[in-house]
Design a protein around this motif. Structure first.
Motif, PDB file in Angstrom:
ATOM      1  N   TRP A   1       0.347  -0.510 -10.309  1.00  0.00           N
ATOM      2  CA  TRP A   1      -0.855  -1.016  -9.642  1.00  0.00           C
ATOM      3  C   TRP A   1      -1.183  -2.456 -10.017  1.00  0.00           C
ATOM      4  O   TRP A   1      -1.699  -3.210  -9.204  1.00  0.00           O
ATOM      5  CB  TRP A   1      -2.051  -0.100  -9.918  1.00  0.00           C
ATOM      6  CG  TRP A   1      -2.421  -0.010 -11.366  1.00  0.00           C
ATOM      7  CD1 TRP A   1      -1.968   0.888 -12.274  1.00  0.00           C
ATOM      8  CD2 TRP A   1      -3.294  -0.885 -12.069  1.00  0.00           C
ATOM      9  NE1 TRP A   1      -2.507   0.654 -13.506  1.00  0.00           N
ATOM     10  CE2 TRP A   1      -3.338  -0.442 -13.408  1.00  0.00           C
ATOM     11  CE3 TRP A   1      -4.051  -1.994 -11.711  1.00  0.00           C
ATOM     12  CZ2 TRP A   1      -4.091  -1.078 -14.381  1.00  0.00           C
ATOM     13  CZ3 TRP A   1      -4.811  -2.623 -12.686  1.00  0.00           C
ATOM     14  CH2 TRP A   1      -4.825  -2.163 -13.998  1.00  0.00           C
ATOM     15  N   SER A   2      -0.867  -2.878 -11.243  1.00  0.00           N
ATOM     16  CA  SER A   2      -1.247  -4.242 -11.643  1.00  0.00           C
ATOM     17  C   SER A   2      -0.462  -5.289 -10.853  1.00  0.00           C
ATOM     18  O   SER A   2      -1.035  -6.279 -10.398  1.00  0.00           O
ATOM     19  CB  SER A   2      -1.087  -4.441 -13.145  1.00  0.00           C
ATOM     20  OG  SER A   2       0.244  -4.240 -13.539  1.00  0.00           O
TER      21      SER A   2
ATOM     22  N   HIS B   1       0.967  -4.727  -7.907  1.00  0.00           N
ATOM     23  CA  HIS B   1       0.556  -4.567  -6.510  1.00  0.00           C
ATOM     24  C   HIS B   1      -0.809  -5.206  -6.261  1.00  0.00           C
ATOM     25  O   HIS B   1      -1.048  -5.761  -5.181  1.00  0.00           O
ATOM     26  CB  HIS B   1       0.545  -3.093  -6.124  1.00  0.00           C
ATOM     27  CG  HIS B   1       1.891  -2.455  -6.223  1.00  0.00           C
ATOM     28  ND1 HIS B   1       2.064  -1.111  -6.452  1.00  0.00           N
ATOM     29  CD2 HIS B   1       3.147  -2.974  -6.136  1.00  0.00           C
ATOM     30  CE1 HIS B   1       3.347  -0.832  -6.503  1.00  0.00           C
ATOM     31  NE2 HIS B   1       4.024  -1.952  -6.322  1.00  0.00           N
ATOM     32  N   LEU B   2      -1.680  -5.136  -7.242  1.00  0.00           N
ATOM     33  CA  LEU B   2      -3.002  -5.748  -7.108  1.00  0.00           C
ATOM     34  C   LEU B   2      -2.882  -7.270  -6.998  1.00  0.00           C
ATOM     35  O   LEU B   2      -3.550  -7.895  -6.167  1.00  0.00           O
ATOM     36  CB  LEU B   2      -3.883  -5.362  -8.295  1.00  0.00           C
ATOM     37  CG  LEU B   2      -5.316  -5.858  -8.265  1.00  0.00           C
ATOM     38  CD1 LEU B   2      -6.064  -5.296  -7.061  1.00  0.00           C
ATOM     39  CD2 LEU B   2      -6.030  -5.466  -9.552  1.00  0.00           C
TER      40      LEU B   2
ATOM     41  N   PRO C   1       3.051   4.510  -8.115  1.00  0.00           N
ATOM     42  CA  PRO C   1       1.607   4.372  -8.336  1.00  0.00           C
ATOM     43  C   PRO C   1       1.253   3.737  -9.684  1.00  0.00           C
ATOM     44  O   PRO C   1       0.171   3.183  -9.826  1.00  0.00           O
ATOM     45  CB  PRO C   1       1.091   5.805  -8.249  1.00  0.00           C
ATOM     46  CG  PRO C   1       2.274   6.681  -8.417  1.00  0.00           C
ATOM     47  CD  PRO C   1       3.471   5.899  -7.996  1.00  0.00           C
ATOM     48  N   GLN C   2       2.166   3.770 -10.637  1.00  0.00           N
ATOM     49  CA  GLN C   2       1.898   3.173 -11.945  1.00  0.00           C
ATOM     50  C   GLN C   2       2.026   1.647 -11.927  1.00  0.00           C
ATOM     51  O   GLN C   2       1.622   0.993 -12.880  1.00  0.00           O
ATOM     52  CB  GLN C   2       2.821   3.774 -13.019  1.00  0.00           C
ATOM     53  CG  GLN C   2       4.269   3.365 -12.917  1.00  0.00           C
ATOM     54  CD  GLN C   2       5.081   4.114 -11.859  1.00  0.00           C
ATOM     55  OE1 GLN C   2       4.566   4.888 -11.077  1.00  0.00           O
ATOM     56  NE2 GLN C   2       6.381   3.872 -11.845  1.00  0.00           N
TER      57      GLN C   2
ATOM     58  N   ALA D   1       0.836  -1.211   0.000  1.00  0.00           N
ATOM     59  CA  ALA D   1       0.000   0.000   0.000  1.00  0.00           C
ATOM     60  C   ALA D   1       0.866   1.254   0.000  1.00  0.00           C
ATOM     61  O   ALA D   1       0.599   2.212  -0.744  1.00  0.00           O
ATOM     62  CB  ALA D   1      -0.931  -0.006   1.208  1.00  0.00           C
TER      63      ALA D   1
ATOM     64  N   GLN E   1       2.515   1.617  -3.403  1.00  0.00           N
ATOM     65  CA  GLN E   1       1.512   2.015  -4.398  1.00  0.00           C
ATOM     66  C   GLN E   1       1.156   3.495  -4.263  1.00  0.00           C
ATOM     67  O   GLN E   1       1.070   4.214  -5.254  1.00  0.00           O
ATOM     68  CB  GLN E   1       0.254   1.154  -4.247  1.00  0.00           C
ATOM     69  CG  GLN E   1      -0.865   1.530  -5.184  1.00  0.00           C
ATOM     70  CD  GLN E   1      -0.496   1.413  -6.650  1.00  0.00           C
ATOM     71  OE1 GLN E   1       0.195   0.489  -7.050  1.00  0.00           O
ATOM     72  NE2 GLN E   1      -0.956   2.344  -7.461  1.00  0.00           N
ATOM     73  N   LEU E   2       0.969   3.947  -3.036  1.00  0.00           N
ATOM     74  CA  LEU E   2       0.526   5.323  -2.814  1.00  0.00           C
ATOM     75  C   LEU E   2       1.630   6.361  -3.001  1.00  0.00           C
ATOM     76  O   LEU E   2       1.387   7.447  -3.531  1.00  0.00           O
ATOM     77  CB  LEU E   2      -0.068   5.465  -1.415  1.00  0.00           C
ATOM     78  CG  LEU E   2      -1.384   4.736  -1.178  1.00  0.00           C
ATOM     79  CD1 LEU E   2      -1.765   4.785   0.291  1.00  0.00           C
ATOM     80  CD2 LEU E   2      -2.476   5.328  -2.044  1.00  0.00           C
TER      81      LEU E   2
END
Length: 157
Positions: free
Chosen positions: A123-124, A126-127, A120-121, A112, A115-116
């Motif tokens: 995200w895939s 990190h998801l 931030p790019q 988190a 990501q924050l």
């Protein structure tokens, strides 16, 4: 050519459905504990490598936290130390399946934070990692884990 000759050489649509249903039935019989083991190993592989790389090149790591990562509220050497500790420590716990749920929490927090504030790019990725860790947080390490054996031992006492 008669219709009966065609039906004997080509599988019928209902036959394909049955074969597909049988195949899906096989997939459905894979024990959840196998998935949990693979999830633990997958996440541990990602984070353990990162943690060992941080430790192996400590000055560069602190430099990265100072210049590129810039985690808010933490001094670079503290953020680097926490990251390396959580990556190596939690990955080791995940490999063993010891304290699986507890080990997932700091890694979710790291994802988190990254990501924050850092990437931030991404995200895939990190998801995917976050989803796996949330699954382990909710379901635990599975039957192929030290957690499971401790639970069984405690249940016998």
């Amino acid at each position: 050519m008669p219709d009966s000759a065609v039906s004997t050489t080509q599988p019928s649509t209902s036959g394909l459905h049955l074969q597909l249903a049988d195949l899906l039935g096989l997939f459905g019989r894979v024990p959840l504990s196998i998935h949990q083991l693979l999830f633990r190993f997958a996440i541990a592989g990602v984070f353990l490598r990162a943690g060992l790389a941080k430790i192996g090149s400590w000055e560069s790591t602190v430099g990265l936290f100072a210049d590129e990562y810039k985690v808010p509220l933490l001094a670079p050497h503290i953020a680097a130390g926490l990251a390396a500790t959580f990556e190596v420590g939690c990955s080791t716990l995940l490999l063993l399946g010891l304290g699986t749920r507890l080990a997932a929490l700091p890694l979710i927090g790291m994802i988190a934070t990254i990501q924050l504030f850092v990437y931030p790019q991404a995200w895939s990725e990190h998801l995917v990692w976050g989803s796996i860790l949330l699954f382990l947080l909710m379901r635990g390490g599975g039957a192929i884990s030290v957690d499971h054996f401790i639970g069984r031992y405690r249940g016998r006492r």
